[in-house]
Design an enzyme around this catalytic site. Structure first.
Site, mmCIF file in Angstrom:
data_model
loop_
_atom_site.group_PDB
_atom_site.id
_atom_site.type_symbol
_atom_site.label_atom_id
_atom_site.label_comp_id
_atom_site.label_asym_id
_atom_site.label_seq_id
_atom_site.Cartn_x
_atom_site.Cartn_y
_atom_site.Cartn_z
ATOM 1 N N LYS A 1 -34.362 7.971 -6.807
ATOM 2 C CA LYS A 1 -33.038 7.508 -7.241
ATOM 3 C C LYS A 1 -31.954 8.189 -6.396
ATOM 4 O O LYS A 1 -30.967 7.561 -6.008
ATOM 5 C CB LYS A 1 -32.857 7.814 -8.740
ATOM 6 C CG LYS A 1 -31.559 7.317 -9.348
ATOM 7 C CD LYS A 1 -31.570 5.816 -9.541
ATOM 8 C CE LYS A 1 -30.220 5.168 -9.759
ATOM 9 N NZ LYS A 1 -29.344 5.691 -10.735
ATOM 10 N N ALA B 1 -20.759 4.178 -20.853
ATOM 11 C CA ALA B 1 -21.496 2.909 -20.962
ATOM 12 C C ALA B 1 -22.968 3.149 -21.324
ATOM 13 O O ALA B 1 -23.461 2.609 -22.323
ATOM 14 C CB ALA B 1 -21.372 2.150 -19.641
ATOM 15 N N GLY C 1 -24.461 5.980 -22.355
ATOM 16 C CA GLY C 1 -24.583 6.762 -23.592
ATOM 17 C C GLY C 1 -24.387 5.892 -24.823
ATOM 18 O O GLY C 1 -25.110 6.015 -25.819
ATOM 19 N N SER D 1 -21.198 3.212 -8.762
ATOM 20 C CA SER D 1 -20.415 4.127 -9.600
ATOM 21 C C SER D 1 -19.430 4.935 -8.749
ATOM 22 O O SER D 1 -18.297 5.180 -9.173
ATOM 23 C CB SER D 1 -21.342 5.043 -10.388
ATOM 24 O OG SER D 1 -22.253 5.665 -9.508
ATOM 25 N N GLY E 1 -21.464 12.339 -24.583
ATOM 26 C CA GLY E 1 -20.877 11.528 -23.513
ATOM 27 C C GLY E 1 -21.166 10.059 -23.698
ATOM 28 O O GLY E 1 -21.915 9.478 -22.915
ATOM 29 N N PRO E 2 -20.568 9.449 -24.723
ATOM 30 C CA PRO E 2 -20.841 8.024 -24.953
ATOM 31 C C PRO E 2 -20.017 7.118 -24.032
ATOM 32 O O PRO E 2 -19.142 6.392 -24.480
ATOM 33 C CB PRO E 2 -20.478 7.831 -26.434
ATOM 34 C CG PRO E 2 -19.467 8.889 -26.728
ATOM 35 C CD PRO E 2 -19.721 10.032 -25.785
ATOM 36 N N ASN F 1 -29.111 6.461 -4.113
ATOM 37 C CA ASN F 1 -27.693 6.777 -4.290
ATOM 38 C C ASN F 1 -27.069 7.345 -3.007
ATOM 39 O O ASN F 1 -25.903 7.060 -2.715
ATOM 40 C CB ASN F 1 -27.485 7.750 -5.459
ATOM 41 C CG ASN F 1 -27.706 7.115 -6.820
ATOM 42 O OD1 ASN F 1 -28.348 7.678 -7.680
ATOM 43 N ND2 ASN F 1 -27.176 5.916 -7.020
ATOM 44 N N ALA G 1 -25.017 -1.277 -17.986
ATOM 45 C CA ALA G 1 -24.133 -1.306 -19.156
ATOM 46 C C ALA G 1 -22.691 -1.226 -18.676
ATOM 47 O O ALA G 1 -22.403 -0.615 -17.646
ATOM 48 C CB ALA G 1 -24.443 -0.149 -20.090
HETATM 49 O O1 KPL Z 1 -27.040 3.945 -9.440
HETATM 50 C C1 KPL Z 1 -26.260 3.203 -8.869
HETATM 51 C C2 KPL Z 1 -24.830 3.580 -8.923
HETATM 52 O O2 KPL Z 1 -23.968 2.734 -8.754
HETATM 53 O O3 KPL Z 1 -24.570 4.763 -9.157
HETATM 54 C C3 KPL Z 1 -26.756 2.039 -8.065
HETATM 55 C C4 KPL Z 1 -28.281 1.999 -8.143
HETATM 56 C C5 KPL Z 1 -26.335 2.187 -6.638
HETATM 57 C C6 KPL Z 1 -26.306 0.718 -8.626
HETATM 58 O O4 KPL Z 1 -24.983 0.457 -8.413
#
Ligand code: KPL
Length: 295
Positions: free
Chosen positions: A175, A10, A12, A245, A7-8, A179, A120
């Site tokens: 994390k 960003a 990767g 993301s 999974g390359p 998120n 990235a």
């Molecule tokens: O991990 C992230 C994402 O966008 O998935 C954060 C920490 C919220 C940074 O944008």
């Protein structure tokens, strides 16, 4: 070492290029059908890496899985017959819930989990930009994975800073909490991360984090509610100009990682007989948006 990056995208690509520059034999597995793929990081000299070659997998010492959470199990299912049982599998993605399944499907492989804060950006299929210096944490998930702490040096040599964390699940939970707070809200309101610092979002963030903190406490984490708040607001500030993301996935009508972020939290809340209504509401909203593309 022989390292395959599955999974390359960003992140990767950033790791593939950096591990290659550190002297490892790096190969890719990707959706692209070519036998070889060019790869360039920032303005550095482009390199060419083998792609989708079963022999690379058969010889792999490490399989670094950087596909998004929903793709981890389907992607590994296709490759598993070519994977040597000694190959160390490293999962590096947002969200939780894949490790349990990977550990049961690949019971003999050492399993290591990772989380990174490097930024990235894929500029084109073969070009990636390293947009933010960060750090990476690695830690074992099963007993064989616990013996792989030497990977800290391997990864740190390629892209510092890297830490071996004996309690990697604590890092992944933190994390996940970040998120849960940032991703669905920014996707639903189509705002950059920094806008969540506005007063208007304060009550919602407060409720979301109260619920997340209760679940984390039941899972055995000792982080205080105040510490959690500080972590979340620090990330909001540090990534103020970023689109999360999930925000990007929703904008591009791509299925998001909601099942592995808020969905995972809800599942754990149910295990502990806890109600998480604010998180449920965001989960349902994201699901409704995703359904609207297909109906
Ligand atoms: O991990 C992230 C994402 O966008 O998935 C954060 C920490 C919220 C940074 O944008």
């Amino acid at each position: 070492m022989n390292i395959v990056v599955l999974g390359p995208g960003a992140i990767g690509s950033l790791w593939a290029y950096s591990l290659h520059q550190a002297g490892h034999t790096v190969a890719l597995y990707s959706k692209q059908e070519h036998d070889k793929l060019p790869l360039q990081l920032d303005g550095n000299t482009p390199i060419t890496l083998a792609n989708n070659q079963p022999v690379s997998l058969q010889n792999a010492d490490v399989l670094l899985v950087t596909v998004k959470a929903p793709q981890v199990i389907p992607a590994l299912e296709v490759l598993r017959s070519d994977l040597h049982p000694d190959c160390i599998v490293v999962l590096m993605h947002n969200g939780m819930g894949t490790a349990e399944i990977v550990a049961s499907r690949l019971p003999n492989n050492p399993l290591v989990l990772a989380t990174t804060t490097h930024g990235a950006l894929r500029q084109s299929r073969h070009q990636v930009l390293h947009t933010g210096q960060g750090s990476t944490q690695l830690g074992g998930y099963n007993s064989k994975g616990n013996q792989c702490d030497f990977l800290q040096q391997v990864f740190a040599h390629a892209l510092p800073d890297v830490y071996w964390n004996e309690n990697i699940l604590d890092a992944l939970w933190l994390k996940l909490a970040i998120n849960c707070a940032i991703n669905p809200l920014t996707a639903i309101h189509q705002v950059k991360n920094g806008q969540l610092a506005d007063e208007a979002f304060k009550p919602t963030l407060h409720q979301l984090l109260d619920e997340v903190h209760q679940v984390m406490t039941c899972e055995g984490l000792t982080l205080s509610r105040n510490e959690l708040n500080t972590h979340v607001y620090n990330v909001i500030q540090a990534t103020a100009e970023n689109r999360s993301s999930m925000h990007q996935d929703i904008c591009h009508h791509r299925l998001s990682e909601i099942d592995f972020i808020t969905g995972y939290l809800i599942q754990k809340a149910h295990d502990h007989q806890l109600d998480v209504p604010s998180n449920e509401a965001l989960y349902q909203q994201i699901k409704r948006i995703e359904k609207s593309w297909t109906s």
